[in-house]
Design a protein around this motif. Sequence first.
Motif, PDB file in Angstrom:
ATOM      1  N   UNK A  34     -17.603  14.590  21.630  1.00 21.69           N
ATOM      2  CA  UNK A  34     -17.826  15.304  20.410  1.00 21.69           C
ATOM      3  C   UNK A  34     -17.989  16.801  20.725  1.00 21.69           C
ATOM      4  N   UNK A  35     -17.732  17.343  22.128  1.00 25.91           N
ATOM      5  CA  UNK A  35     -17.644  18.743  22.294  1.00 25.91           C
ATOM      6  C   UNK A  35     -16.463  19.490  21.938  1.00 25.91           C
ATOM      7  N   UNK A  36     -16.792  20.669  21.259  1.00 24.15           N
ATOM      8  CA  UNK A  36     -15.834  21.603  20.691  1.00 24.15           C
ATOM      9  C   UNK A  36     -14.903  21.951  22.122  1.00 24.15           C
ATOM     10  N   UNK A  37     -13.410  21.802  21.786  1.00 23.27           N
ATOM     11  CA  UNK A  37     -12.450  22.076  22.985  1.00 23.27           C
ATOM     12  C   UNK A  37     -12.172  23.883  22.929  1.00 23.27           C
ATOM     13  N   UNK A  38     -11.607  24.260  24.180  1.00 19.03           N
ATOM     14  CA  UNK A  38     -11.495  25.770  24.322  1.00 19.03           C
ATOM     15  C   UNK A  38      -9.853  25.683  24.750  1.00 19.03           C
ATOM     16  N   UNK A  39      -9.325  26.579  23.938  1.00 15.06           N
ATOM     17  CA  UNK A  39      -8.101  26.936  23.952  1.00 15.06           C
ATOM     18  C   UNK A  39      -7.797  27.443  25.456  1.00 15.06           C
ATOM     19  N   UNK A  40      -6.822  27.393  26.294  1.00 15.82           N
ATOM     20  CA  UNK A  40      -6.578  28.066  27.455  1.00 15.82           C
ATOM     21  C   UNK A  40      -4.619  28.323  27.445  1.00 15.82           C
ATOM     22  N   UNK A  41      -4.405  29.375  27.884  1.00 13.34           N
ATOM     23  CA  UNK A  41      -2.967  29.707  28.224  1.00 13.34           C
ATOM     24  C   UNK A  41      -2.665  29.291  29.474  1.00 13.34           C
ATOM     25  N   UNK A  42      -1.739  28.627  29.707  1.00 13.10           N
ATOM     26  CA  UNK A  42      -1.148  27.890  30.994  1.00 13.10           C
ATOM     27  C   UNK A  42       0.210  28.517  31.299  1.00 13.10           C
ATOM     28  N   UNK A  43       0.541  28.868  32.682  1.00 12.93           N
ATOM     29  CA  UNK A  43       2.054  29.132  32.962  1.00 12.93           C
ATOM     30  C   UNK A  43       2.571  27.963  33.553  1.00 12.93           C
ATOM     31  N   UNK A  44       3.640  27.807  32.940  1.00 10.01           N
ATOM     32  CA  UNK A  44       4.475  26.408  33.280  1.00 10.01           C
ATOM     33  C   UNK A  44       5.155  26.600  34.744  1.00 10.01           C
ATOM     34  N   UNK A  45       5.454  27.803  35.006  1.00  9.98           N
ATOM     35  CA  UNK A  45       6.110  27.944  36.366  1.00  9.98           C
ATOM     36  C   UNK A  45       5.165  27.887  37.465  1.00  9.98           C
TER      37      UNK A  45
END
Length: 253
Positions: A34-45
């Motif tokens: 039930x914890x709120x999720x954090x948004x992250x940016x990821x590099x696919x390369x």
Amino acid sequence: GTISFGLVSIPVKLYSSNEARAGISFNMLHKKCGSRLKQQYTCPQDNEVVERDQIVKGYEFAKGQYVMFTPEEIEALEAQASEAIEIAEFVPASRVDPIYFDKPYYLGPDKGGEKAYRLLGEVMRRTERVALAKYAARGKQYIVMIRPNEVGLVMQQLRYADEVKPFAEVPLGDAEAEVKEAELKLAMQLVEQNASDDFRPEAYEDEVKKRTLELIQKKVDGQDVVAAPAEASRAQVIDLMEALKESLLRKEE
């Protein structure tokens, strides 16, 4: 800002016309705890999480090819904000299609501009024309319409022509469908039965939001939320005359 009206300059202030109103939003939670999720940016390369201080802005000039810009370069690209609201022309109010309307703002006179402000409003009321003007802000030049209302001036931000889709893209079906005079008369009666001389926005409320908040409160109170039965779909109109007659009878009951 300052409205430029010939050689007349009218100092004004802009005010939001929107009342702050909290919308209903749901957060993304971890189903397990039930914890709120954090948004992250990821590099696919590189297959790694990229921290915000490592993110830069870029423009895709060709498929998959980007040119990167520094914050200073982004700032240099943006149009310089201008306090000038330059009137280009006056047109009949009825000639501006509401399809071009975007955000509205209230305009109020700044110190020393009260008389010129009232003059501009009164001349537009008497000529039944509105002013089309330009001004720059937030990296973009805007086209706006200045119009008088009952008490002052409203600045209506407009869309550019290339921001509005042409109605020609909308399929209209059988272009030969003929409206009979008897059908038109019944439809006009139905309109008259539902007609009002004034627009009363306070008579309307967001019933969907109200119902949603009630269901959310039920969930907070530990009750289950169950979907309401779907309304029976309305049958396709086969006989337009009969549908109009029945509508008139129901209104009279």
